[in-house]
Design a protein around this motif. Structure first.
Motif, PDB file in Angstrom:
ATOM      1  N   LEU A  93       0.930  -1.179   0.055  1.00 13.84           N
ATOM      2  CA  LEU A  93      -0.242   0.103   0.033  1.00 13.84           C
ATOM      3  C   LEU A  93       0.852   1.252  -0.200  1.00 13.84           C
ATOM      4  O   LEU A  93       2.012   1.254   0.732  1.00 13.84           O
ATOM      5  CB  LEU A  93      -0.880   0.029   1.264  1.00 13.84           C
ATOM      6  N   PHE A  94       0.620   1.967  -0.698  1.00 14.30           N
ATOM      7  CA  PHE A  94       1.400   3.270  -0.953  1.00 14.30           C
ATOM      8  C   PHE A  94       0.607   4.763  -0.683  1.00 14.30           C
ATOM      9  O   PHE A  94      -0.558   4.705  -1.287  1.00 14.30           O
ATOM     10  CB  PHE A  94       2.042   3.557  -2.295  1.00 14.30           C
ATOM     11  N   LEU A 128       0.233  -3.560  -6.096  1.00 13.85           N
ATOM     12  CA  LEU A 128      -0.020  -1.923  -5.471  1.00 13.85           C
ATOM     13  C   LEU A 128      -1.354  -1.622  -5.198  1.00 13.85           C
ATOM     14  O   LEU A 128      -2.193  -1.939  -5.861  1.00 13.85           O
ATOM     15  CB  LEU A 128       0.822  -1.065  -6.614  1.00 13.85           C
ATOM     16  N   ILE A 129      -1.546  -0.944  -3.923  1.00 18.74           N
ATOM     17  CA  ILE A 129      -2.562  -0.296  -3.746  1.00 18.74           C
ATOM     18  C   ILE A 129      -2.520   0.938  -3.293  1.00 18.74           C
ATOM     19  O   ILE A 129      -1.722   1.435  -2.348  1.00 18.74           O
ATOM     20  CB  ILE A 129      -3.365  -1.126  -2.399  1.00 18.74           C
ATOM     21  N   GLY A 130      -3.356   1.922  -4.262  1.00 18.84           N
ATOM     22  CA  GLY A 130      -2.859   3.362  -4.050  1.00 18.84           C
ATOM     23  C   GLY A 130      -3.711   4.197  -4.755  1.00 18.84           C
ATOM     24  O   GLY A 130      -4.756   3.494  -5.717  1.00 18.84           O
ATOM     25  N   ASN A 131      -3.758   5.657  -4.645  1.00 21.35           N
ATOM     26  CA  ASN A 131      -4.714   6.198  -5.480  1.00 21.35           C
ATOM     27  C   ASN A 131      -4.685   6.282  -6.811  1.00 21.35           C
ATOM     28  O   ASN A 131      -5.572   6.354  -7.704  1.00 21.35           O
ATOM     29  CB  ASN A 131      -4.452   7.887  -5.093  1.00 21.35           C
ATOM     30  N   ASP A 132      -3.371   6.137  -7.413  1.00 22.45           N
ATOM     31  CA  ASP A 132      -3.320   6.231  -8.834  1.00 22.45           C
ATOM     32  C   ASP A 132      -1.886   5.721  -9.175  1.00 22.45           C
ATOM     33  O   ASP A 132      -1.131   5.220  -8.298  1.00 22.45           O
ATOM     34  CB  ASP A 132      -3.271   7.656  -9.349  1.00 22.45           C
ATOM     35  N   THR A 133      -1.346   5.682 -10.490  1.00 17.17           N
ATOM     36  CA  THR A 133      -0.024   5.253 -10.798  1.00 17.17           C
ATOM     37  C   THR A 133       1.003   6.343 -11.067  1.00 17.17           C
ATOM     38  O   THR A 133       1.919   6.049 -11.673  1.00 17.17           O
ATOM     39  CB  THR A 133      -0.215   4.399 -12.244  1.00 17.17           C
ATOM     40  N   GLY A 134       0.707   7.489 -10.351  1.00 18.62           N
ATOM     41  CA  GLY A 134       1.648   8.619 -10.640  1.00 18.62           C
ATOM     42  C   GLY A 134       2.157   8.963 -12.015  1.00 18.62           C
ATOM     43  O   GLY A 134       1.211   8.899 -12.939  1.00 18.62           O
ATOM     44  N   PHE A 135       3.439   9.277 -12.258  1.00 14.93           N
ATOM     45  CA  PHE A 135       3.802   9.658 -13.607  1.00 14.93           C
ATOM     46  C   PHE A 135       4.782   8.695 -14.234  1.00 14.93           C
ATOM     47  O   PHE A 135       5.380   8.071 -13.072  1.00 14.93           O
ATOM     48  CB  PHE A 135       4.228  11.060 -13.757  1.00 14.93           C
ATOM     49  N   PRO A 136       4.965   8.589 -15.459  1.00 14.51           N
ATOM     50  CA  PRO A 136       5.891   7.449 -15.757  1.00 14.51           C
ATOM     51  C   PRO A 136       7.246   7.657 -14.794  1.00 14.51           C
ATOM     52  O   PRO A 136       8.075   6.628 -14.367  1.00 14.51           O
ATOM     53  CB  PRO A 136       6.320   7.678 -17.105  1.00 14.51           C
ATOM     54  N   HIS A 137       7.951   8.929 -14.600  1.00 12.28           N
ATOM     55  CA  HIS A 137       9.219   8.854 -13.841  1.00 12.28           C
ATOM     56  C   HIS A 137       9.114   9.625 -12.475  1.00 12.28           C
ATOM     57  O   HIS A 137       9.997  10.199 -11.831  1.00 12.28           O
ATOM     58  CB  HIS A 137      10.133   9.678 -14.635  1.00 12.28           C
ATOM     59  N   ILE A 138       7.606   9.600 -11.754  1.00  6.34           N
ATOM     60  CA  ILE A 138       7.357  10.115 -10.443  1.00  6.34           C
ATOM     61  C   ILE A 138       6.706   9.294  -9.893  1.00  6.34           C
ATOM     62  O   ILE A 138       5.726   8.851 -10.072  1.00  6.34           O
ATOM     63  CB  ILE A 138       6.498  11.614 -10.916  1.00  6.34           C
ATOM     64  N   GLY A 139       7.100   9.331  -8.328  1.00  4.57           N
ATOM     65  CA  GLY A 139       6.337   8.330  -7.394  1.00  4.57           C
ATOM     66  C   GLY A 139       6.071   7.038  -7.689  1.00  4.57           C
ATOM     67  O   GLY A 139       7.187   6.459  -8.295  1.00  4.57           O
TER      68      GLY A 139
END
Length: 230
Positions: free
Chosen positions: A25-26, A52-63
């Motif tokens: 979870l992130f 993975l469990i979290g709000n979104d998948t971020g950006f390709p090179h972020i988070g």
């Protein structure tokens, strides 16, 4: 004094709790509030087949997007993936299983996992096949609801602005986002923090996540240490 700081560990020690095939979870919203040092540690260790469990998948090179974009995750439960086109491509190619959950429901499912509730009832998404497929439906007082199961994980990773050595956490503005909920729902919770202060330094009214939920603290890269030894 040593026991007082037993929660503070290095990123190398933190990585001992991560392995292939685990559920993580992130915290984070578009990468804001996700723990960069821990995410880089996961990448460097080469861990794969993650859920993975979290709000979104971020950006390709972020988070968390860095993990997704490298194909390290086999499944993700999130509210959307639109900010990371690599995630969409992997889903289309069948390399990434995506379970969509409306943002508020996702937060409640994580909260339910943190407080020990098996799930929640919701009528949100009843008419949406992406949301309602393969979910149990129940009738209560003449109205039909979806059973949204609670979400938990092997490890929760969160990012905080400040912590004391017990693990009480304070977040930075909107970087707080889902982190307090995520911190509650993991079998182990590891918090990456920007600043570590002595016990008693934090105003109790400002503490968002009590240290009882935090197992380990990892200093973020460039962390500001402020020890008071008196």
């Amino acid at each position: 004094m040593e026991n007082s700081f037993k929660k503070i560990i290095s990123i190398e020690e933190a990585m001992e709790h991560f392995h292939d095939g685990m559920t993580i979870l992130f915290g984070g919203f578009g990468g804001i509030g996700s723990p960069p040092t821990i995410i880089d540690g996961i990448l460097e260790k080469g861990i794969r087949h993650l859920t993975l469990i979290g709000n979104d998948t971020g950006f390709p090179h972020i988070g968390i997007g860095k993990i997704v974009s490298q194909g390290r995750a086999g499944k993700i439960i999130a509210s959307h993936i639109g900010s990371n086109p690599v995630a969409g491509q992997l889903m289309t190619e069948g390399q990434l299983e995506v379970e969509f959950s409306p943002q508020g429901i996702l937060a409640e499912r994580i909260r339910a996992g943190g407080v020990g509730v098996a799930g929640i009832l919701s009528d949100i998404g009843m008419d949406n096949e992406l949301v309602s497929s393969n979910k149990q439906k129940v009738n209560s007082k003449g109205k039909e609801y979806l059973v949204e199961t609670a979400l938990t994980g092997d490890v929760s990773i969160v990012f905080a602005k400040k912590a004391d050595s017990y693990g009480n956490l304070i977040y930075d503005k909107s970087a707080r986002n889902t982190n307090p909920l995520v911190a509650m729902a993991g079998n182990i919770t590891i918090a990456e923090v920007e600043e570590i202060v002595p016990l008693g330094s934090l105003n109790p009214d400002e503490i968002i996540t009590p240290g009882v939920f935090v197992d380990y603290i990892v200093p973020s890269k460039g962390v500001n240490w402020k020890w008071v030894w008196e």
